[in-house]
Each structure stands twice: as C-alpha cells, then as structure tokens.
Design a protein around this motif. Structure first.
Motif, mmCIF file in Angstrom:
data_model
loop_
_atom_site.group_PDB
_atom_site.id
_atom_site.type_symbol
_atom_site.label_atom_id
_atom_site.label_comp_id
_atom_site.label_asym_id
_atom_site.label_seq_id
_atom_site.Cartn_x
_atom_site.Cartn_y
_atom_site.Cartn_z
ATOM 1 N N GLY A 34 0.798 -1.224 0.000
ATOM 2 C CA GLY A 34 0.000 0.000 0.000
ATOM 3 C C GLY A 34 0.831 1.274 0.000
ATOM 4 N N ALA A 35 2.127 1.141 0.249
ATOM 5 C CA ALA A 35 2.971 2.340 0.341
ATOM 6 C C ALA A 35 3.173 2.973 -1.031
ATOM 7 C CB ALA A 35 4.325 1.973 0.952
ATOM 8 N N PHE A 55 17.507 5.287 -4.115
ATOM 9 C CA PHE A 55 17.181 3.911 -3.718
ATOM 10 C C PHE A 55 16.721 2.974 -4.837
ATOM 11 C CE2 PHE A 55 16.654 6.576 0.078
ATOM 12 C CZ PHE A 55 17.494 5.923 0.954
ATOM 13 N N GLN A 56 16.894 3.344 -6.068
ATOM 14 C CA GLN A 56 16.626 2.454 -7.208
ATOM 15 C C GLN A 56 15.218 1.872 -7.302
ATOM 16 O OE1 GLN A 56 19.895 1.444 -5.428
ATOM 17 N NE2 GLN A 56 20.371 3.364 -6.453
ATOM 18 N N SER A 57 14.699 1.281 -6.195
ATOM 19 C CA SER A 57 13.381 0.649 -6.294
ATOM 20 C C SER A 57 12.707 0.673 -4.927
ATOM 21 C CB SER A 57 13.527 -0.807 -6.746
ATOM 22 O OG SER A 57 14.246 -1.527 -5.744
ATOM 23 N N LYS A 58 11.404 0.380 -4.922
ATOM 24 C CA LYS A 58 10.656 0.321 -3.666
ATOM 25 C C LYS A 58 11.217 -0.786 -2.777
ATOM 26 C CE LYS A 58 5.757 -0.185 -2.422
ATOM 27 N NZ LYS A 58 4.404 -0.211 -3.050
ATOM 28 N N GLU A 59 11.578 -1.897 -3.427
ATOM 29 C CA GLU A 59 12.137 -3.022 -2.684
ATOM 30 C C GLU A 59 13.423 -2.618 -1.962
ATOM 31 O OE1 GLU A 59 12.377 -6.610 -5.060
ATOM 32 O OE2 GLU A 59 13.918 -7.409 -3.730
ATOM 33 N N LYS A 60 14.278 -1.907 -2.686
ATOM 34 C CA LYS A 60 15.555 -1.461 -2.126
ATOM 35 C C LYS A 60 15.305 -0.484 -0.973
ATOM 36 C CE LYS A 60 20.202 -1.198 -2.827
ATOM 37 N NZ LYS A 60 20.579 -0.404 -1.716
ATOM 38 N N LEU A 61 14.330 0.390 -1.178
ATOM 39 C CA LEU A 61 13.995 1.367 -0.143
ATOM 40 C C LEU A 61 13.530 0.651 1.132
ATOM 41 C CD1 LEU A 61 13.569 4.318 0.739
ATOM 42 C CD2 LEU A 61 11.329 4.269 -0.370
ATOM 43 N N PHE A 66 14.506 -1.121 6.658
ATOM 44 C CA PHE A 66 14.617 -2.230 7.600
ATOM 45 C C PHE A 66 15.981 -2.230 8.284
ATOM 46 C CE2 PHE A 66 16.409 -6.384 8.475
ATOM 47 C CZ PHE A 66 15.565 -6.791 9.498
ATOM 48 N N LYS A 67 17.045 -2.132 7.489
ATOM 49 C CA LYS A 67 18.399 -2.212 8.055
ATOM 50 C C LYS A 67 18.611 -1.127 9.088
ATOM 51 C CE LYS A 67 20.941 -4.443 4.364
ATOM 52 N NZ LYS A 67 21.557 -4.157 3.075
ATOM 53 N N GLN A 68 18.230 0.084 8.714
ATOM 54 C CA GLN A 68 18.446 1.228 9.598
ATOM 55 C C GLN A 68 17.629 1.087 10.879
ATOM 56 O OE1 GLN A 68 16.107 4.387 9.350
ATOM 57 N NE2 GLN A 68 17.632 6.032 9.291
ATOM 58 N N THR A 69 16.355 0.708 10.699
ATOM 59 C CA THR A 69 15.453 0.635 11.848
ATOM 60 C C THR A 69 15.837 -0.497 12.791
ATOM 61 O OG1 THR A 69 13.715 1.423 10.381
ATOM 62 C CG2 THR A 69 13.026 0.568 12.510
ATOM 63 N N HIS A 121 5.894 -11.611 0.924
ATOM 64 C CA HIS A 121 6.831 -11.239 -0.144
ATOM 65 C C HIS A 121 8.119 -12.025 0.033
ATOM 66 C CE1 HIS A 121 4.285 -7.845 -1.274
ATOM 67 N NE2 HIS A 121 4.144 -7.616 0.015
ATOM 68 N N PRO A 122 8.224 -13.154 -0.651
ATOM 69 C CA PRO A 122 9.388 -14.024 -0.458
ATOM 70 C C PRO A 122 10.710 -13.303 -0.722
ATOM 71 C CG PRO A 122 7.733 -15.086 -1.843
ATOM 72 C CD PRO A 122 7.266 -13.686 -1.617
ATOM 73 N N GLU A 123 10.676 -12.214 -1.491
ATOM 74 C CA GLU A 123 11.939 -11.484 -1.760
ATOM 75 C C GLU A 123 12.509 -10.872 -0.472
ATOM 76 O OE1 GLU A 123 8.928 -10.674 -2.890
ATOM 77 O OE2 GLU A 123 8.661 -8.509 -3.218
#
Lengths: 200, 199
Positions: A34-35, A55-61, A66-69, A121-123
């Motif tokens: 939904g984002a 960030f190239q893509s929504k997935e990358k973003l 996630f990493k930062q948080t 989202h298996p990715e």
C-alpha cells in the motif's frame, strides 16, 4: 543557473535520511504493497524520481529502512556488558523497548509488521533471517547472563533463549497490537518469571 | 413440474455452496493481500460468481472479514480447547502448541489468516467489534489453563491474574515468533514444561 539532477553534496546525506524517515512512516501505516513512492516524495518535498535516484526501487527502499530501523532498535535493547542478572537485564530491555514504542512509534510499527510482509513477499525472506539473527544475539546473550549468574540452572542455553524470546516478543506484540500497555504487564511478567526461577 | 429457475437469490442448497466458496477464497485473499489489499471483485471472480452475488451474502468487506474470521475460528478453536481436558497443565500446553503447529502445516491459510488478525485490528479498529470472540476465546483459554494448573497442584502460589498474564504472554509470543518453526516450538515447549515441573 541551477543544474537539474542530483542535489549537491552536503545535502545528499540529509535528503537520504529524510527519505528513510518518511518511508518508515509510510510503510508502517500502509504496508509494503500500500505504500506509495509519490506520497513519500511529497512528504519529503522532493520529486518521486529523486527517491529512485537514491534507492533504485521500492524493494531497495524497504530493505534500507529495515536495516536502519532494526539496527537502531536492537542495538539499544541488547543488554550492556555490565548487566549482572537476567532479571535486571530483562527489566532494562522491556523499559528500553517501552521507551522506543513511545518516542519512536514508527520504529515499532515498522518492525512489528515485518514478519507478515516477509511471509507475503518471499523477496524479503533474507530480512526475516536478519531479524532472527538480531533476536538470537540479544536473547542468547540474556540466556547466557541467566546461566552464568545461576538464575537459570534447569534449562539448556537453547531452551532458555527460546523461553526469553517468547516472553519478550509476546509482551512486545501484545502491547503493540493493543496500542496500549496492559497496566503493570511488564512488572507482572518479571515478578512471575522471578518466582518461577526461584522456585524449589 | 420442473421450471427453469428465475434469476435472483439462488436455491438454498446452492446458497450454502456459494457461501462456503466465498469464505474459502476470501480467507486466502485476506491472508495473502491483507484487509486493505483484498478486493470484493477479485474474491467473487475467483470463486466463480458475480460481485453482485457476493454482495448478496456479504454486504461489504467488513462483513466478509467477520464471516471468514467466524468460520476460521470455529474450525480452529475447538481443536485447541480440547487440550484443556489434559491431565496436567504441562500436557495442555504441550498439546495445544503441538496442535497449532500441526494445523499451521496442514491448513496454512487458516493460520496465515489468524496470524494477521491482530495487525489488521490494529490498522482497522472498526473490525474489532466483528471479532470480539477472539478476545473472549483468549481469556477463556488462558484462565482455564491456569485453573487446570491449580487443580492439579502444578500452580499454587501467586495470583491468578499474574499467572494468566505470564502464560498468555509466553504463548502468544511463541505464536508470533515460533508457530512456523518446528525447532522454536519444540524448545519452547520443553522450557515451559521444565518451568512447571519446578513449581
């Protein structure tokens, strides 16, 4: 004349940080599907294309948020070296986690929805693995404190780790989903745990 | 004399079939796409009916969600509750956790749907009143579990309130973190049983 394209140097890190903040809120509120990149960009005050520049893509973003948080959260709840007893370390952890939920609600919201997003989202399954690694490190550390101090002498390190995981995450999720804390829940859980550890 | 059927509401037997089909498809959609991501038209289409037919049974998405929740919990809850008849509290904990793990393997869409419920209620507070049974089930389950422990003498000190809070937290925590993992489940079960043995 101003050049088009990437904003100049010094601002770049700032902009990135602003995007990550806005994205965390957006993902926390609307979920991954939904984002909207457009509304993230709108909240930062930049063009959507600028987000893709960083960030190239929504997935990358999503991955970067996630990493930062998760690093910020788990670093702040992992027990300090000086913690001497498991009960003291757990009390600190619950207190820190409670503070984060109050001061930085979007951090808790974002992390609470990760297991569901990753299942859908298996990715993102490697994010689930990273989440498990963060958890394992913290809960195993707590288990070891309890074993070293003699508070836990009837469970293996693995069993103690799982028990502590369920107690802490159960408390976190129940509090999160209710949007309020059951009064004295942390104190009650710790009192009961203390009683259980001291029995016999 | 057999007449061709007029349009409108399907006959009673068809009706049950359609309702079941809608619920089955909707459960998968809610589990996969979430409440927001689920569309009435897609549910109708995949079930092989028109959106109008779907709306005949479920006026809106919230009603559909309520019906899926009722059907799902009616299927799962009794299987969990059975274990409250175990001889000891330790057996009841082991049995109910094992049962949930088994259901998550045999009927993953049921557990996926239920797993998402608390987060849907968080995002869509208007659904809360539709699934009140969830809260009352949990209260019933955990207080019965503690009563069992009292009856068998496994629990004797501290207040019921404290005990319910503790075991509820641990078991809900296990559901959130461990229901999809054999390894976590087994170790958590052992740890809880060992805890009880100390009392």
């Amino acid at each position: 004349m101003a050049k088009r394209g990437r904003p100049a140097g010094a601002n770049s890190e700032q902009t990135k940080a602003k995007i990550l903040n806005a994205a965390r809120l957006e993902f926390a509120d609307n979920g991954y599907d939904g984002a909207s990149i457009t509304s993230i960009a709108g909240n930062v005050g930049i063009a959507p294309s600028a987000i893709y520049h960083y960030f190239q893509s929504k997935e990358k973003l999503y991955t970067e948020v996630f990493k930062q948080t998760s690093t910020a959260i788990w670093d702040s709840v992992t027990p300090a070296e000086e913690a001497k007893t498991l009960l003291e370390a757990m009390a600190n952890l619950l207190e820190n986690s409670r503070k984060i939920a109050t001061d930085l609600p979007s951090f808790s919201d974002f992390l609470a929805s990760l297991p569901i997003e990753a299942r859908m989202h298996p990715e993102f399954s490697d994010l689930l693995q990273q989440r498990a690694d963060h958890q394992d490190r913290t809960f195993r550390r707590l288990a070891c404190i309890g074993i070293e101090s003699g508070e836990i002498d009837f469970l293996s390190e693995d069993e103690a780790t799982e028990l502590i995981r369920s107690i802490v995450m159960g408390w976190f999720f129940e509090r999160h989903f209710r949007q309020e804390e059951i009064p004295k829940s942390a104190e009650s859980i710790l009192a009961m745990f203390e009683h259980l550890l001291n029995s016999r | 004399m057999v007449e061709s059927r007029s349009s409108g509401r399907p006959l009673a037997t068809d009706s049950a079939v359609a309702r079941v089909a809608f619920i089955k498809v909707a459960r998968t959609h809610f589990a996969k796409f979430g409440y927001t991501g689920t569309a009435m038209t897609s549910v109708a289409q995949e079930a092989g009916y028109t959106p109008t037919a779907l709306r005949h049974y479920f006026e809106n998405k919230a009603e559909l969600y309520a019906a899926v929740f009722a059907a799902t919990s009616n299927e799962i809850y009794p299987q969990i509750v059975q274990h409250l008849h175990s001889p000891t509290m330790a057996d009841a904990i082991e049995g109910s956790m094992g049962k949930m793990l088994q259901i998550s393997k045999e009927f993953p869409e049921f557990i996926d749907f239920l797993y998402r419920t608390p987060s849907e209620l968080y995002r869509h507070p208007e659904l809360r009143e539709k699934v009140e049974v969830r809260e009352s089930f949990q209260e019933f389950f955990y207080s019965s579990l503690i009563s069992l422990g009292r009856k068998t003498g496994e629990l004797n000190e501290l207040t019921d309130e404290l005990q319910i809070m503790f075991f509820r937290t641990v078991m809900q925590g296990w559901i959130y973190e461990g229901i999809f993992s054999n390894d976590i489940t087994l170790k958590t079960q052992i740890a809880l049983v060992k805890l009880l043995e100390r009392l």
